[in-house]
Write an enzyme that holds these catalytic residues in place. Structure first.
Site, short mmCIF file in Angstrom:
data_model
loop_
_atom_site.label_atom_id
_atom_site.label_comp_id
_atom_site.label_asym_id
_atom_site.label_seq_id
_atom_site.Cartn_x
_atom_site.Cartn_y
_atom_site.Cartn_z
N ASP A 107 -10.33 3.62 -2.87
CA ASP A 107 -11.05 2.42 -2.44
C ASP A 107 -12.47 2.41 -2.98
O ASP A 107 -13.16 3.42 -2.96
CB ASP A 107 -11.06 2.34 -0.91
CG ASP A 107 -9.64 2.17 -0.37
OD1 ASP A 107 -8.69 2.16 -1.17
OD2 ASP A 107 -9.50 2.05 0.85
N ASP A 144 0.83 -1.21 0.00
CA ASP A 144 0.00 0.00 0.00
C ASP A 144 0.87 1.26 0.00
O ASP A 144 2.11 1.19 0.02
CB ASP A 144 -0.93 -0.05 1.23
CG ASP A 144 -2.30 0.53 0.96
OD1 ASP A 144 -2.40 1.44 0.09
OD2 ASP A 144 -3.27 0.12 1.62
C1 GLA Z 1 -5.91 1.54 1.50
C2 GLA Z 1 -6.08 0.54 0.37
C3 GLA Z 1 -7.18 -0.45 0.70
C4 GLA Z 1 -6.90 -1.13 2.03
C5 GLA Z 1 -6.73 -0.07 3.09
C6 GLA Z 1 -6.30 -0.62 4.41
O1 GLA Z 1 -6.99 2.40 1.60
O2 GLA Z 1 -6.37 1.20 -0.81
O3 GLA Z 1 -7.32 -1.41 -0.32
O4 GLA Z 1 -5.75 -1.90 1.92
O5 GLA Z 1 -5.74 0.87 2.71
O6 GLA Z 1 -6.21 0.45 5.31
#
Ligand code: GLA
Length: 486
Positions: A201, A136
């Site tokens: 997300d 990430d």
């Molecule tokens: C980010 C990523 C997500 C998830 C979250 C976890 O937002 O884009 O897919 O992994 O972190 O906090």
């Protein structure tokens, strides 16, 4: 293809949850259909290291599962996942801190990233037995790092770990499309396969066991699904083994209807996007499960070219025809997406699908049957999607033959087109062919090594305008490029 803990369990993930989900995946038909990875996302590690810099996890969250195992050893859960014939995935961050500094629930934790420990952490993941790692970008963004630089270092660390343990560690890049990953992600650090997230997300997680005001109000809408699809279209960068990641799926989660499940599944399979299901697998309805395991839809997803679709027609505002060239000559996957509130009927225009004359057959994928007449109008209810496989004959392509290396002046005046590239790459490494287009686009196309006189073949989508292809760094040989007018 697999399952990821984030969308439905957020940072409350633990061994029991992962075991239950893995067991369900192994027994509900998904494993047989090809879903193989069980990925543990944020929340598994709270940022603690020992004096030697090794990751230390909470022993209660990750206890021994079998006799003889130690509490607090991530190898336990990886072994459990393997015992079901599945593969195990883990998660970290490219920066010093990870996304646990912005917790979805509960306290925040710092230092949950791998920066400064790339060699140690990726080797550790591989030694624990993990087969997949999602990396990430929370810490990377906070520190204003360069994605291209960080992810290249990580790709190299991953390959060194693979060499040491002999275990493949699949690379999932998650920098949300913030630094144009299509420019650099395909083949970064000579990695032989990867996915890269193209946007933020799809939803904030919907954790059914957390009854707080925040989780109670979270409901998925068609906007969540359509926005991820729209943001994820970078067809020029995608080809065999290198994929845009539209984010984890939300099939069957709160707010999803059968029509929206079909739309979601249809858009992800026609995009050959990773199918990482983020739902609580124990709550999937038979209808959702049957969509997820529809073998004809999955064959579209698993097409060897792995291309994204081209929007070939929009007969009325919000009624869109998306077509994806497939590796079998003359075959198209077609999605008719109805973004409107009204039922519609669409008659396909074969010319716009790049076909000569009328196709031989047209198949309704959801209902697993051929249309009685290929020219019949296809019905698509409001906010739904019809998925078809059409077989016909390709129009004759324009042929470009390179003098071993570059090709310039590739024409696509009317819109994006499909092309087939034949190449030889005997360098022993992945090489990057850069595509530059008159619209200013610059994309990396990664070419796998070939052996001896073997010809490598990939499908490509070339954008509207005029494009040039030239090798970056190590050269290889282009043998031929066929460009199909669509
Ligand atoms: C980010 C990523 C997500 C998830 C979250 C976890 O937002 O884009 O897919 O992994 O972190 O906090």
């Amino acid at each position: 293809m697999g399952w990821n803990s984030w969308n439905s369990f957020a940072n409350i993930v633990n061994s029991q949850i992962v075991q239950q989900q893995a067991k369900t995946l192994a027994s509900n038909g998904m494993k047989v259909a090809g879903y193989e990875y069980v990925v543990i996302d944020e929340g598994w590690w709270l940022g603690e290291r020992d004096a030697a810099g090794n990751i230390v996890v909470n022993a209660k969250q990750w206890p021994a599962i079998r006799p003889g195992q130690k509490d607090g050893d991530m190898a336990n859960i990886a072994a459990y996942i393997h015992s079901l014939g599945l593969k195990a995935g883990i998660y970290t961050d490219a920066g010093k801190d990870g996304c646990s500094m912005y917790p979805d629930s509960g306290p925040k934790y710092l230092n949950t990233g791998s920066e400064g420990h790339f060699e140690q952490d990726f080797l550790q993941f591989s030694e624990w037995g993990f087969d997949y790692v999602k990396v990430d970008w929370c810490g990377g963004a906070k520190e204003k790092l360069s994605g291209a630089v960080q992810y290249e270092q990580i790709a190299r660390a991953i390959q060194r770990a693979e060499k040491t343990t002999g275990r493949k560690l699949y690379f999932s890049i998650c920098e949300w499309g913030s630094q144009n990953p299509w420019f650099w992600a395909p083949g970064v650090g000579e990695i032989k396969s990867s996915i890269w997230r193209t946007g933020g997300d799809i939803i904030p997680p919907v954790v059914e066991s957390l009854h707080d005001v925040e989780h109670d109000k979270r409901v998925i809408t068609s906007g969540n699904v359509l926005d991820s699809f729209d943001a994820g279209l970078h067809p020029e960068a995608q080809h065999t083994d290198y994929f845009n990641d539209l984010d984890m799926m939300v099939m069957g989660m709160r707010g999803m209807t059968d029509a929206l499940d079909r739309t979601h599944m249809g858009l992800w399979v026609i995009s050959s996007a990773p199918l990482m299901v983020g739902s609580d697998l124990s709550r999937l309805s038979p209808a959702t499960l049957s969509l997820l395991t529809n073998e004809e839809a999955l064959a579209i997803h698993n097409d060897p070219y792995g291309l994204q679709p081209i929007k070939v027609d929009e007969p009325a505002l919000g009624i869109q025809v998306w077509a994806k060239p497939m590796a079998i000559a003359g075959r198209r996957a077609v999605a008719i997406l109805n973004r409107t509130d009204a039922f519609t009927q669409v008659t396909l225009n074969w010319e716009k699908l790049g076909l000569k004359g009328t196709p031989k057959s047209s198949r309704d994928v959801w209902n697993r049957r051929d249309f009685v007449s290929v020219n019949a109008a296809v019905s698509v209810p409001a906010h739904d999607l019809a998925l078809l496989i059409v077989d016909g004959e390709d129009k004759t392509p324009a042929e470009y033959t390179a003098n071993q290396t570059d090709i310039t002046g590739i024409q696509a005046p009317r819109g994006p087109v499909f092309a087939r590239l034949n190449y030889a790459n005997t360098s022993g490494h992945v090489v990057v062919l850069r595509m530059k287009n008159t619209s200013g686009l610059s994309t990396a196309i990664a070419l796998q090594p070939t052996v001896g006189s073997e010809t490598g073949t990939i499908g490509l989508i070339l954008p509207k305008g005029t494009a040039d292809l030239s090798f970056e760094g190590k050269p290889a040989a282009i043998r031929r490029l066929d460009v199909y007018a669509w």
